[in-house]
Design an enzyme around this catalytic site. Structure first.
Site, mmCIF file in Angstrom:
data_model
loop_
_atom_site.group_PDB
_atom_site.id
_atom_site.type_symbol
_atom_site.label_atom_id
_atom_site.label_comp_id
_atom_site.label_asym_id
_atom_site.label_seq_id
_atom_site.Cartn_x
_atom_site.Cartn_y
_atom_site.Cartn_z
ATOM 1 N N ASN A 20 32.861 18.230 -11.316
ATOM 2 C CA ASN A 20 31.936 18.821 -12.280
ATOM 3 C C ASN A 20 30.507 18.369 -11.966
ATOM 4 O O ASN A 20 30.275 17.246 -11.518
ATOM 5 C CB ASN A 20 32.326 18.510 -13.728
ATOM 6 C CG ASN A 20 32.473 17.039 -14.044
ATOM 7 O OD1 ASN A 20 33.039 16.269 -13.289
ATOM 8 N ND2 ASN A 20 31.981 16.642 -15.213
ATOM 9 N N GLU B 209 26.858 18.484 -13.897
ATOM 10 C CA GLU B 209 26.141 18.783 -15.132
ATOM 11 C C GLU B 209 24.653 18.980 -14.867
ATOM 12 O O GLU B 209 24.115 18.538 -13.854
ATOM 13 C CB GLU B 209 26.327 17.638 -16.132
ATOM 14 C CG GLU B 209 27.739 17.507 -16.623
ATOM 15 C CD GLU B 209 27.930 16.381 -17.613
ATOM 16 O OE1 GLU B 209 29.010 16.325 -18.215
ATOM 17 O OE2 GLU B 209 27.018 15.541 -17.799
ATOM 18 N N CYS C 68 32.100 23.459 -13.907
ATOM 19 C CA CYS C 68 33.316 22.653 -13.935
ATOM 20 C C CYS C 68 33.887 22.448 -12.534
ATOM 21 O O CYS C 68 33.675 23.259 -11.633
ATOM 22 C CB CYS C 68 34.373 23.338 -14.797
ATOM 23 S SG CYS C 68 33.875 23.622 -16.502
ATOM 24 N N GLU D 240 36.927 22.766 -11.473
ATOM 25 C CA GLU D 240 37.868 23.798 -11.036
ATOM 26 C C GLU D 240 37.134 24.943 -10.341
ATOM 27 O O GLU D 240 37.544 25.418 -9.281
ATOM 28 C CB GLU D 240 38.664 24.351 -12.219
ATOM 29 C CG GLU D 240 39.519 23.315 -12.932
ATOM 30 C CD GLU D 240 38.835 22.618 -14.095
ATOM 31 O OE1 GLU D 240 39.537 22.276 -15.060
ATOM 32 O OE2 GLU D 240 37.602 22.400 -14.045
ATOM 33 N N CYS E 13 38.916 24.697 -19.068
ATOM 34 C CA CYS E 13 38.258 25.472 -20.125
ATOM 35 C C CYS E 13 38.562 26.964 -19.947
ATOM 36 O O CYS E 13 39.130 27.386 -18.938
ATOM 37 C CB CYS E 13 36.751 25.213 -20.097
ATOM 38 S SG CYS E 13 35.884 25.989 -18.709
ATOM 39 N N CYS F 260 37.076 28.581 -16.726
ATOM 40 C CA CYS F 260 37.846 28.215 -15.532
ATOM 41 C C CYS F 260 39.183 28.953 -15.500
ATOM 42 O O CYS F 260 39.617 29.419 -14.447
ATOM 43 C CB CYS F 260 38.074 26.712 -15.478
ATOM 44 S SG CYS F 260 36.578 25.800 -15.053
#
Length: 130
Positions: A42, A44, A53, A55, A92, A95
Site C-alpha cells: 500500500n 498512502e 492498496c 492488492e 476493500c 480491490c
C-alpha cells in the site's frame, strides 16, 4: 500454527515496504502469474483519495509487465493484530472489483490470518460491462 505458504511469506515481506505514514497499516500482496510473481504494497498519500492498496499495486504491476494469467493472490496485513476481526484484513471493495475483473472466479486468494477464498466468493454479482 498453520504452515505459511511461500506466496504468503512474500506478501508479508512486501508489506514491510509499505508507505503508510498516516494509517500505519502495512499491507503487502503478491500475485502469481505465468510470468512469475509480482509484489505490491500500500502507498498512502496526504490526499487520501490518491492512496492505493497493495492488492491493486501487485495486480497493476503484473499487467504493466504483460502478465495475462493470474493464478493466485496472497495478501498480508502486517500491522493487523491476531485477534482483530477478519473483516479488517480483507480486501476493500475497490480491490475486490479489480481482482474480479483480472482473475478467474476459481482462482485462489490467501488472506493472512483469515483463510483461503476463491475470487468468485469475494464479490458476488460484481459489476461487469455487457
Amino acid at each position: 500454527m498453520a504452515e505459511v505458504s511461500a506466496l504468503l511469506q512474500k506478501a508479508r515481506t512486501a508489506a514491510e515496504r509499505a508507505h503508510c505514514p498516516y494509517s500505519r497499516f502495512q499491507v503487502g500482496a503478491v500475485i502469481e502469474t505465468e510470468l512469475g510473481d509480482f509484489e505490491g504494497c500500500n502507498v498512502e498519500n496526504a490526499s487520501y483519495g490518491l492512496t492505493i492498496c497493495a492488492e491493486r499495486v501487485a495486480l497493476f504491476h503484473a499487467v504493466a509487465h504483460g502478465a495475462k494469467q493470474f493464478r493466485r493472490l496472497a495478501v498480508s496485513c502486517r500491522s493487523a493484530k491476531e485477534n482483530d476481526p477478519p473483516a479488517s484484513k480483507m480486501p476493500c471493495g475497490a480491490c475486490r472489483q479489480v481482482i474480479t475483473e483480472l482473475m478467474p472466479a476459481e482462482a485462489v486468494i490467501e488472506i493472512d490470518g483469515v483463510g483461503v477464498w476463491q475470487v468468485g466468493e469475494l464479490l458476488p454479482l460484481a459489476f461487469r460491462l455487457p
